[in-house]
Design a protein around this motif. Sequence first.
Motif, short mmCIF file in Angstrom:
data_model
loop_
_atom_site.label_atom_id
_atom_site.label_comp_id
_atom_site.label_asym_id
_atom_site.label_seq_id
_atom_site.Cartn_x
_atom_site.Cartn_y
_atom_site.Cartn_z
N SER A 1 0.80 -1.23 -0.13
CA SER A 1 0.06 -0.09 0.02
C SER A 1 0.90 1.22 -0.02
O SER A 1 2.00 1.07 0.34
CB SER A 1 -1.02 0.04 1.40
N PHE A 2 0.27 2.37 -0.32
CA PHE A 2 1.16 3.53 -0.57
C PHE A 2 1.66 4.02 0.71
O PHE A 2 2.90 4.39 1.07
CB PHE A 2 0.54 4.87 -1.22
N ASN A 3 0.62 3.85 1.95
CA ASN A 3 1.21 4.28 3.24
C ASN A 3 2.34 3.68 3.63
O ASN A 3 3.29 3.94 4.38
CB ASN A 3 -0.04 4.41 4.13
N ARG A 4 2.11 2.40 3.45
CA ARG A 4 3.07 1.26 3.83
C ARG A 4 4.31 1.66 3.29
O ARG A 4 5.75 1.72 3.84
CB ARG A 4 2.71 0.00 3.57
N MET A 5 4.23 1.65 2.21
CA MET A 5 5.60 2.01 1.03
C MET A 5 6.16 3.50 1.51
O MET A 5 7.57 3.44 1.85
CB MET A 5 5.08 2.24 -0.33
N ASP B 1 -8.15 -2.08 -4.28
CA ASP B 1 -7.30 -3.17 -3.77
C ASP B 1 -5.86 -2.74 -4.19
O ASP B 1 -5.50 -2.83 -5.24
CB ASP B 1 -7.79 -4.30 -4.35
N TYR B 2 -4.95 -2.42 -3.27
CA TYR B 2 -3.43 -2.07 -3.66
C TYR B 2 -2.73 -3.43 -4.40
O TYR B 2 -1.77 -3.01 -4.88
CB TYR B 2 -2.70 -1.62 -2.52
N ARG B 3 -3.43 -4.39 -4.52
CA ARG B 3 -2.97 -5.44 -5.07
C ARG B 3 -3.11 -5.70 -6.62
O ARG B 3 -2.54 -6.37 -7.19
CB ARG B 3 -3.31 -6.84 -4.56
#
Length: 342
Positions: A167-171, A265-267
């Motif tokens: 996910s962008f936030n995790r990235m 869905d970020y996947r």
Amino acid sequence: MYHHIRPSVDPVGFPTLAKQMEEVVTRMKQEAADSHCEDTVESVDQPIWRVAVCPHDDYTYVGRYYMSLLRHIKANTVFLFGVAHKARLLHLENDLLFDAYDAWAMPYGPTKVSKLRDELMAELPKDVYQVHEEMQKIEHSIEAIVPFLQHYNRDVEIVPIVVPYMSFNRMQHIASLLGKAMAKVTGAHGMQWGTDFAVVISTDAVHYGDEDWGPGRQHCDFGVDQKGYELAVQHEHRIIDDCLTGVLTTEKMKAFTKYTVSDEDYREYKWTWCGRYSVPCGLLTSFYLQDALKAPPLTGKLVSYGTSIDGREHIPVKDIGLGTTAIATLRHWVGYASVGYE
């Protein structure tokens, strides 16, 4: 000297022997000269990239794009951000993936994995990365780039990092930690960005069409005729202009993710760049590295854009034991964006 060497995974698309690499470079130079490419002549004012975004498709298709970009990587140590094409099969997401090899098998002999890899992992929290040899062993996106780095510098060392679904936030969280860690380990060795170390990010651009992408898969928002091709290429340039060129910002990386990753869905894809995670993760890391080093802002320049069906002659490779791993038609083509950051 090396006890644990990563073997080549794609001997069809990429050279594994020095004589293949030498011949392929000779042919790429000739193709560039025939097309009057300005980047075939050395000059004193040519750039040294601190960061580069590079394609990774078959050498016959990508042609001189590797050469025109990677000849401006002058550093002895290169941090490489790769794609995790088979992350779904291995149930991998939300972690950086490192390797555990001493070296990688390359055309001119093994390319050493830098000791900075282990120093970098020691600086990172344990919950943001894995050492995943299986993923690194089967992934071709970094393997495509290293032969050119080695061609220009036989002593080059690499730090391979593969980026799966994220996910962008995790990235952004991981990239901030990684950028600071890179600043610390390179600083401890007195290394200068651009001359001593650089960042190269692997990605092909759009994978377009309605044929031979796997059962039930179609990527053809604009249709598969000539008009659809032209509209798709226009959309590609919109993404590049909006997100990858000019001064690098976190907002541009968020915009890139909005262009390429599903909102739900970020996947899942929205627009089929295989580097929809490697590009923003690598560039966000570079942004935070820049901040930690108090370095000048990174500014992106489009070096080249092309596709596997854009009318250029493909580099002939069959006679030297190479080939293609996919078709190239209006119903199945790939885009290639090369971007350098000074």
